[in-house]
Enzyme design. Structure first.
Site, PDB file in Angstrom:
ATOM      1  CD  GLU A  30      91.120  42.550  60.826  1.00  0.00           C
ATOM      2  OE1 GLU A  30      91.224  43.157  59.742  1.00  0.00           O
ATOM      3  OE2 GLU A  30      92.003  42.607  61.717  1.00  0.00           O
ATOM      4  CG  HIS A  75      93.167  47.664  61.459  1.00  0.00           C
ATOM      5  ND1 HIS A  75      91.882  47.257  61.748  1.00  0.00           N
ATOM      6  CD2 HIS A  75      93.733  46.642  60.761  1.00  0.00           C
ATOM      7  CE1 HIS A  75      91.677  46.047  61.223  1.00  0.00           C
ATOM      8  NE2 HIS A  75      92.785  45.655  60.618  1.00  0.00           N
ATOM      9  CG  MET A 123      99.881  43.173  64.153  1.00  0.00           C
ATOM     10  SD  MET A 123      98.177  42.523  64.184  1.00  0.00           S
ATOM     11  CE  MET A 123      97.516  43.535  65.499  1.00  0.00           C
ATOM     12  N   GLY A 176      99.786  39.079  56.544  1.00  0.00           N
ATOM     13  CA  GLY A 176     100.182  40.173  55.666  1.00  0.00           C
ATOM     14  C   GLY A 176     100.858  41.307  56.433  1.00  0.00           C
ATOM     15  CG  HIS A 178      93.621  46.320  56.092  1.00  0.00           C
ATOM     16  ND1 HIS A 178      92.354  45.864  55.812  1.00  0.00           N
ATOM     17  CD2 HIS A 178      93.984  45.720  57.247  1.00  0.00           C
ATOM     18  CE1 HIS A 178      91.970  45.032  56.755  1.00  0.00           C
ATOM     19  NE2 HIS A 178      92.951  44.908  57.652  1.00  0.00           N
ATOM     20  CD  GLU A 179      97.492  45.823  58.532  1.00  0.00           C
ATOM     21  OE1 GLU A 179      97.026  45.899  59.676  1.00  0.00           O
ATOM     22  OE2 GLU A 179      97.227  44.871  57.766  1.00  0.00           O
ATOM     23  CD  GLU A 208      94.540  40.768  65.344  1.00  0.00           C
ATOM     24  OE1 GLU A 208      95.251  41.548  64.676  1.00  0.00           O
ATOM     25  OE2 GLU A 208      93.325  40.654  65.195  1.00  0.00           O
TER      26      GLU A 208
HETATM   27  N1  PHE Z   1      95.022  42.165  62.155  1.00  0.00           N
HETATM   28  C1  PHE Z   1      95.809  41.903  60.979  1.00  0.00           C
HETATM   29  C2  PHE Z   1      95.103  42.619  59.838  1.00  0.00           C
HETATM   30  O1  PHE Z   1      94.207  42.175  59.240  1.00  0.00           O
HETATM   31  C3  PHE Z   1      95.938  40.481  60.616  1.00  0.00           C
HETATM   32  C4  PHE Z   1      96.736  39.657  61.547  1.00  0.00           C
HETATM   33  C5  PHE Z   1      96.099  38.766  62.387  1.00  0.00           C
HETATM   34  C6  PHE Z   1      98.094  39.739  61.552  1.00  0.00           C
HETATM   35  C7  PHE Z   1      96.805  37.959  63.230  1.00  0.00           C
HETATM   36  C8  PHE Z   1      98.818  38.921  62.377  1.00  0.00           C
HETATM   37  C9  PHE Z   1      98.183  38.031  63.222  1.00  0.00           C
HETATM   38  O2  PHE Z   1      95.361  43.706  59.547  1.00  0.00           O
HETATM   39 ZN    ZN Z   2      92.914  43.955  59.440  1.00  0.00          ZN
END
Ligand code: PHE
Ligand code: ZN
Length: 855
Positions: A317, A298, A260, A258, A294-295, A126
């Site tokens: 997000e 997702h 992914m 933080g 959080h992860e 990402e």
């Molecule tokens: N998508 C990740 C998160 O908020 C953040 C992220 C973005 C990590 C881009 C790495 C690169 O949970």
């Molecule tokens: Zn996120």
């Protein structure tokens, strides 16, 4: 059409993908300098797109070895951002694309795509990192099932989905859930796991693993516990269960962000996984709990339902942040969590919204999407969902979410899809509310009150100042939760939600016995700045009696802010007795949550004061702010000394360590009391606390209290000796001494520490712990000779050569440059211009610096 580098991409230009992907099969032959990636991608035309398109695949920094379509070799020549196969060269029906590319993970210092960290291979895709791995339509609205084969001598080989087969030197993984390429992940290394399992509410038995470097396996227990609680919570509160037989988490030391949420294979910055009581503070434990959740969350909000394009980033997000906030409130304390979230929102998002980097929650254009993983997209995005929930009510919020999951599972969606489920399940038109997604800037709400013969009238006015590219603002729908408190402290009007939907709103309350005290924006019901000239006496009543815990806190905070502001502007005033008495009541009220009392005892920070002074039309001087804040702390500590001593003693946490909110709150209050006492006891209490500390919270709290009074050298040396071998604690050692250095020493100390053998500037955590820490020492960074600016700019340029994304993230330390006095502004602007004209500046930094300069 190839993308032209450095040209903006516009939301308005969105076109559906001309080709869809049926399936992807990848083979990785891992090698530090010559990894081979073989791909087999089945394409078909998208019936929703017009015919006759060329096939355009994204690819950057790839060495193309061969490519075929349906077995016929292609003579295509890649350009800098990908390759094109002319429409005329494509078969009429579906076709198979095959390619082989070579890449060099070892030399990848940008930490995007496939890279190496301590001998381990890992990926970060990402937002647009997959194109650094192989040729692909690297956009989130192209979703496909992936099958992956990894060939390597390393013992642990992981990818997304379920393991299907493995042997010596290879492993195969299959992810049946169609996903966009940004959720692809691969890990290979010498890793050890903490294993556990979880049975879902649907009866699925899921293997859980947290993979770390050998030696770190003793530090994963808390993360595992948090994961299981998050899985259960998402079932109970959102009805969402996990959907694979295995869930892997990997901790890596070199990571830009933080963590992914890659499908089935979350990759974490090791600082958000590893924790023991001795090495991690209570704040670290809370961050781990939040980010693990959080992860995990997702998986439904981001992975199963993803974003159509990167302009919709807040769709996943903002929602996932809102969900992790709810989870943390349920696990700990809603009141304390809300206060902490609002403090972060103000410190990061309001700051962003008030400066040159302001942008809407859904931006309209970007040059580099990595620059839009911002507090606005994340934290303000979460606030918008909180407001939606307040406007439609809890039950309809749940119904809207159920509809969202059932209607859009497996799709790549937009903010319009999101709003639509709320209009349908919420039963109201939300077209005005939707403006929040497109309009940047923090609305200001002016409050006036009128009291006459038992009749009380409240008038609210909204105004949003212009932001870059948006000179004119429209009125927003602002939910304002309010109540009224009597002079005796009793609530006379319980919470109700007013909807400020035009420029002004007036409401009248009749037959009140006495002039009421207004408790406005309860729970911080909307992300706005209130301008309300409330008397210190009314604020003291709210601080002592409001039924809304957030507003109790807020009343104390406003008192402190006004007092400090007056001290700075008038340079003579001392903290007034009324304020000190009010604080004493909170400090000593044993019925209050210690965590709440610790928060209430904290004075507004230097940056918050600078922002408030700027808002009020002054040019803040960071050194003057520092000095006044210090002198206020001293006066407070003098007045409260006996109470602080007593509280510090009462807040001992005997018995075995627990990371619970309760014990963490007690430690927070103790540390806070010890830090205040240091201002008046020469550091005696802090030294004693350092000597007997058995948690990192207490050890670090005591050491930084000493640093704040210009002491702590011996403790610092001791801290280093003890923790030299622990890379995460060493980050704290670097950061604490810079952040807490006296202003006149901060720049020199930072410069010295950049020569320390353990300063590894290519590691994002370490860079932040040193260079980022100087930015967090406001008075030090803003040293009047500009030396802080120069040092930070030098390091940003250096980092930019290796890791543009990390450099750009750290560059926001300059975003407030227009706030300051003329001399500082000139110096700051000169550094921004120097960076802007630096040869070879990355697209990431080029966009950030350009926007900050207002180009
Ligand atoms: N998508 C990740 C998160 O908020 C953040 C992220 C973005 C990590 C881009 C790495 C690169 O949970
Ligand atoms: Zn996120």
């Amino acid at each position: 059409m190839p993308d032209t580098p450095n040209q903006p991409v516009f939301l308005a230009d969105y076109q559906p993908p001309p080709f869809l992907v049926e399936s992807v099969a990848l083979t990785f032959r891992l090698h530090p300098t010559a990894t081979r990636v073989l791909s087999e991608i089945r394409f078909r035309r998208n019936p929703a797109a017009s015919a006759g398109h060329d096939l355009r695949l994204d690819g950057e920094g790839l060495n193309l070895i061969s490519a075929q379509i349906d077995g016929t070799a292609l003579a295509t020549r890649p350009d800098a951002t990908g390759l094109t196969v002319a429409a005329a060269d494509l078969p009429d029906g579906p076709f198979l694309w095959q390619s082989e590319v070579q890449i060099a993970p070892e030399g990848n210092t940008a930490l995007e795509g496939l890279y190496m960290s301590n001998g381990m291979y890992c990926t970060q895709c990402e937002a647009e990192g997959f194109r650094k791995i192989t040729y692909y339509p690297d956009r989130p609205d192209v979703m496909a099932p992936f099958r992956v084969r990894i060939e390597s001598d390393l013992p642990v080989l992981l990818s997304n989905g379920n393991p299907v087969a493995s042997g010596t030197g290879w492993a195969e993984w299959d992810d049946p859930h169609p996903k966009p390429s940004y959720l692809f992940a691969l890990v290979a290394g010498n890793l050890v796991s903490t294993a556990d399992s979880f049975t879902t509410i649907e009866g699925r038995n899921v293997a859980l693993n947290i993979w770390v470097r050998p030696g770190d396996e003793g530090s994963t227990a808390y993360a595992m516990d948090a994961l299981k609680r998050a899985m259960r919570w998402d079932e109970q509160v959102y009805g969402r269960a996990y959907d694979l037989d295995i869930f892997n988490i990997v901790a890596v030391d070199d990571f830009n962000m933080g963590a992914m949420e890659n499908k089935g294979l979350n990759i974490f910055n090791s600082r958000y996984v590893l924790a023991t009581p001795e090495t991690a503070t209570d704040a670290d434990f809370a961050s781990i709990e939040r980010i693990i959740a959080h992860e995990y969350f997702h998986n439904w909000t981001g992975n199963r339902i993803t974003c159509r394009d990167w302009f919709q980033l807040s769709l996943k997000e903002g929602l996932t942040v809102f969900r992790d906030q709810q989870f943390m409130g349920d696990m700990r304390s809603h009141a304390v969590k809300r206060i902490e979230d609002v403090l972060t929102l103000r410190a990061r998002q309001f700051r962003e919204d008030a400066g040159p980097l302001a942008h809407p929650v859904r931006p309209e254009s970007y040059v580099e999407i990595n620059n839009f993983y911002t507090a606005t997209v994340y934290e303000k995005g979460a606030e918008l969902i909180r407001m939606l929930r307040l406007l439609v009510g809890e039950d309809r919020y749940s119904a809207a979410l159920d509809l969202y999951f059932s209607r859009h599972d497996g799709q790549a969606c937009t903010i319009e899809d999101w709003i639509a489920v709320f209009e349908e399940a919420g039963g109201r038109d939300l077209s005005q509310f939707k403006r929040w997604y497109g309009q940047a800037g923090t609305p200001r709400v002016d409050v006036t009150e009128d009291w006459q013969d038992g009749q009380y009238t409240l008038t609210l006015r909204q105004h949003t100042a212009p932001t870059p590219g948006q000179p004119l603002k429209e009125p927003l729908l602002i939910p304002v939760a309010m109540g009224l408190i009597g002079q005796d402290g009793r609530e006379i009007v319980p919470t109700q939600v007013l909807e400020l939907d035009g420029p002004t709103l007036s409401v009248t309350f009749d037959d009140l016995p006495t002039r009421p005290v207004l408790s406005l924006l309860r729970g911080f019901s909307a992300p706005v700045v209130l301008h309300h000239a409330q008397s210190a006496k009314d604020r003291a009543i709210l601080l002592a009696h409001d039924t809304d815990p957030f507003n109790r806190f807020e009343a104390g905070r406003s008192l402190a802010r006004d007092m400090l502001q007056a001290m700075i502007v008038e340079t003579t005033t001392r903290p007034d007795a009324e304020f000190i008495d009010a604080l004493r009541i909170v400090l000593c009220d044993a019925t209050l949550d210690p965590a709440f009392r610790a928060l209430a005892l904290r004075l507004p920070g230097q940056d918050e004061l600078a922002a408030a002074l700027h808002e009020a039309g002054h040019r803040p001087d960071p050194v003057a702010i520092f000095e006044m804040r210090q002198s206020a702390l001293k006066t407070l500590a003098e007045a409260l000394k006996p109470d602080l001593l007593q509280v510090a003693q009462m807040m001992e946490t005997p018995g075995p360590f627990s990371a619970s909110a309760n014990d963490a709150g007690r430690r927070a209050l103790r540390v806070q009391a010890v830090a205040l006492l240091a201002q008046v006891d020469g550091g005696a209490a802090a030294r004693a606390s350092f000597a007997r500390a058995n948690t990192m919270t207490e050890q670090l709290g005591a050491w930084t209290a000493l640093l704040d009074i210009g002491a702590g050298a011996q403790e610092g040396a001791e801290f280093y000796r003890r923790w030299e071998g622990d890379r995460l604690v060493l980050d704290k050692w670097f950061a604490a001494q810079i952040m807490h250095a006296l202003p006149q020493n901060a720049v020199a100390l930072t410069r010295t520490l950049t020569c320390h053998p353990r300063f590894d500037w290519k590691n994002p955590n370490r860079f932040r712990a040193v260079i980022g820490a100087l930015g967090a020492n406001a008075a030090g960074f803003h040293s009047p000779d500009g030396a802080g600016y120069h040092l930070v700019a030098d390091w940003l340029l250096r980092l930019d050569g290796a890791n543009p994304q990390a450099a750009a993230r750290n560059s926001t330390v300059f975003e407030t440059w227009r706030r300051y006095d003329g001399d500082r502004q000139t110096l700051l602007q000169a550094e921004l211009q120097r960076m802007a004209s630096h040869p070879g500046l990355s697209r990431d930094m080029g966009e950030m610096v350009g926007r900050m300069l207002g180009e």
